[in-house]
Design an enzyme around this catalytic site. Structure first.
Site, PDB file in Angstrom:
ATOM      1  N   ARG A 150      33.962  41.627  46.069  1.00 19.98           N
ATOM      2  CA  ARG A 150      33.345  41.936  47.281  1.00 19.98           C
ATOM      3  C   ARG A 150      31.864  41.799  47.198  1.00 19.98           C
ATOM      4  NH1 ARG A 150      37.413  45.450  47.152  1.00 19.98           N
ATOM      5  NH2 ARG A 150      39.136  45.107  48.695  1.00 19.98           N
ATOM      6  N   LYS A 174      36.479  49.452  47.406  1.00 14.57           N
ATOM      7  CA  LYS A 174      36.773  50.311  48.332  1.00 14.57           C
ATOM      8  C   LYS A 174      37.311  51.668  47.981  1.00 14.57           C
ATOM      9  CE  LYS A 174      36.933  47.051  52.179  1.00 14.57           C
ATOM     10  NZ  LYS A 174      37.756  46.428  53.256  1.00 14.57           N
ATOM     11  N   HIS A 249      32.696  36.427  51.449  1.00 13.51           N
ATOM     12  CA  HIS A 249      33.948  36.772  51.372  1.00 13.51           C
ATOM     13  C   HIS A 249      34.811  35.646  51.381  1.00 13.51           C
ATOM     14  CE1 HIS A 249      36.291  40.497  51.649  1.00 13.51           C
ATOM     15  NE2 HIS A 249      37.245  39.932  52.299  1.00 13.51           N
ATOM     16  N   ARG A 252      35.899  34.949  47.767  1.00  3.47           N
ATOM     17  CA  ARG A 252      37.165  35.979  47.560  1.00  3.47           C
ATOM     18  C   ARG A 252      38.513  35.377  48.045  1.00  3.47           C
ATOM     19  NH1 ARG A 252      38.253  41.359  46.280  1.00  3.47           N
ATOM     20  NH2 ARG A 252      39.871  42.485  47.527  1.00  3.47           N
ATOM     21  N   HIS A 275      43.374  45.635  46.102  1.00  6.74           N
ATOM     22  CA  HIS A 275      44.044  45.866  47.255  1.00  6.74           C
ATOM     23  C   HIS A 275      44.853  47.286  47.089  1.00  6.74           C
ATOM     24  CE1 HIS A 275      43.766  41.719  48.911  1.00  6.74           C
ATOM     25  NE2 HIS A 275      42.708  42.044  49.008  1.00  6.74           N
ATOM     26  N   TYR A 284      47.326  35.605  51.822  1.00  9.84           N
ATOM     27  CA  TYR A 284      46.699  34.734  51.106  1.00  9.84           C
ATOM     28  C   TYR A 284      47.882  33.783  50.431  1.00  9.84           C
ATOM     29  CZ  TYR A 284      42.589  37.247  50.724  1.00  9.84           C
ATOM     30  OH  TYR A 284      41.358  38.122  50.991  1.00  9.84           O
TER      31      TYR A 284
END
Length: 308
Positions: A150, A174, A249, A252, A275, A284
């Site tokens: 990211r 994150k 993004h 990504r 994730h 995806y």
């Protein structure tokens, strides 16, 4: 109507808890600012009522009030802000339930296929990276397009995070979760050169890997601007991409799609992307037109008489 500074006084403790919680969770400055704005708008609708007493009705009512000016993506981001707000209150024992979790996200947004660059277009983009800071900008692009980082993760990279001997990069993602990413050999070489030629920062304590010409950590906005310039050149020379909305993004998305098209186990893709849930990675697993055509070539239709 209650003004913002009045709300900040009425809901001082919940807002302070939320601010601390977001900082502790590693939210970017842009996200913190936007989430606080959304939460203040939500608090306006409570009419000074304690946040602990608000329920699903209040959350849905707030979302409905914004329907005329907001699409599915904006609605879901607003909902995420309120969910995070109540998660913070629960974490600090200021609330016992999260009514925003009882509200479903927009299905349109959830089922939307991510925009991504095909592998050959991603490779073409590299040829448009040039200029005085070519090596630095090439590294930025490769980290997002060929490692799936990211933009905020790239922004936070410090010198000690690059493990040249191991050929890996430690990434702070994150939720302040660390992830060690194995790097392609070409990227190891590129990062090594950037590290060697790195501009000396103004502050001796600054450990930023990517430094601007002014001697400060390269900002998220600067990284986005560099990517936009590359995308503009790519589109100019490739008309089929002209209407595609490209961003950091989307690189990504391209990385994730490339891995899955190369039959990499989705559990491995999940770990590389950092994730929390494999359901996020599942978006995806889209099928492109060529894959559909190839699938149909395996179907043998029996020879039958076609009516005239």
């Amino acid at each position: 109507m209650t003004r913002n500074y009045d709300l900040e006084e009425i809901y001082a403790t919940p807002l302070e808890a939320f601010t601390i919680w977001m900082k502790q969770s590693g939210y970017t400055n842009a996200t913190k600012k936007e989430y606080l704005r959304e939460v203040l708008d939500y608090l306006h609708t409570l009419n000074e009522r304690p946040v602990q007493e608000a329920g699903k009705l209040q959350v849905v009512g707030f979302l409905v009030s914004k329907q005329g000016t907001a699409g599915d993506k904006t609605r879901n981001r607003t909902l995420s802000a309120i969910r995070s707000f109540y998660a913070a209150l629960i974490d600090f024992e200021l609330a016992t339930r999260n009514p925003a979790l009882e509200v479903k996200k927009s299905k349109t947004e959830k089922n939307k296929i991510p925009v991504y660059l095909e592998e050959n277009d991603l490779e073409k983009a590299l040829s448009y990276i040039e200029g005085r800071y070519r090596d630095r900008n090439l590294s930025l692009f490769l980290l997002m397009g060929y490692c799936g980082l990211r933009v905020g993760e790239v922004h936070r990279i410090n010198l000690p995070h690059f493990k040249k001997a191991k050929g890996t990069l430690e990434v702070l993602g994150k939720g302040r979760k660390w992830n060690e990413i194995p790097l392609p050999e070409l990227l190891v070489q590129c990062l090594s050169k950037v590290e060697k030629e790195r501009i000396k920062p103004n502050s001796q304590r600054e450990e930023a890997f990517f430094v601007s010409q002014k001697g400060r950590r390269l900002s998220i906005r600067q990284i986005q601007k560099i990517a936009t310039q590359i995308f503009d050149e790519l589109k100019k020379n490739n008309p089929h991409l002209m209407d595609m909305k490209l961003s950091c993004h989307k690189l990504r998305h391209s990385f994730a799609t490339m891995l899955l098209n190369n039959n990499v186990d989705i559990r491995v893709v999940k770990e590389l992307l950092g994730h929390a849930s494999i359901e996020t990675t599942m978006i995806y697993t889209h099928i492109n037109d060529e894959q559909k055509r190839n699938a149909m070539t395996t179907i043998i239709v029996p020879q039958v008489a076609i009516p005239k």
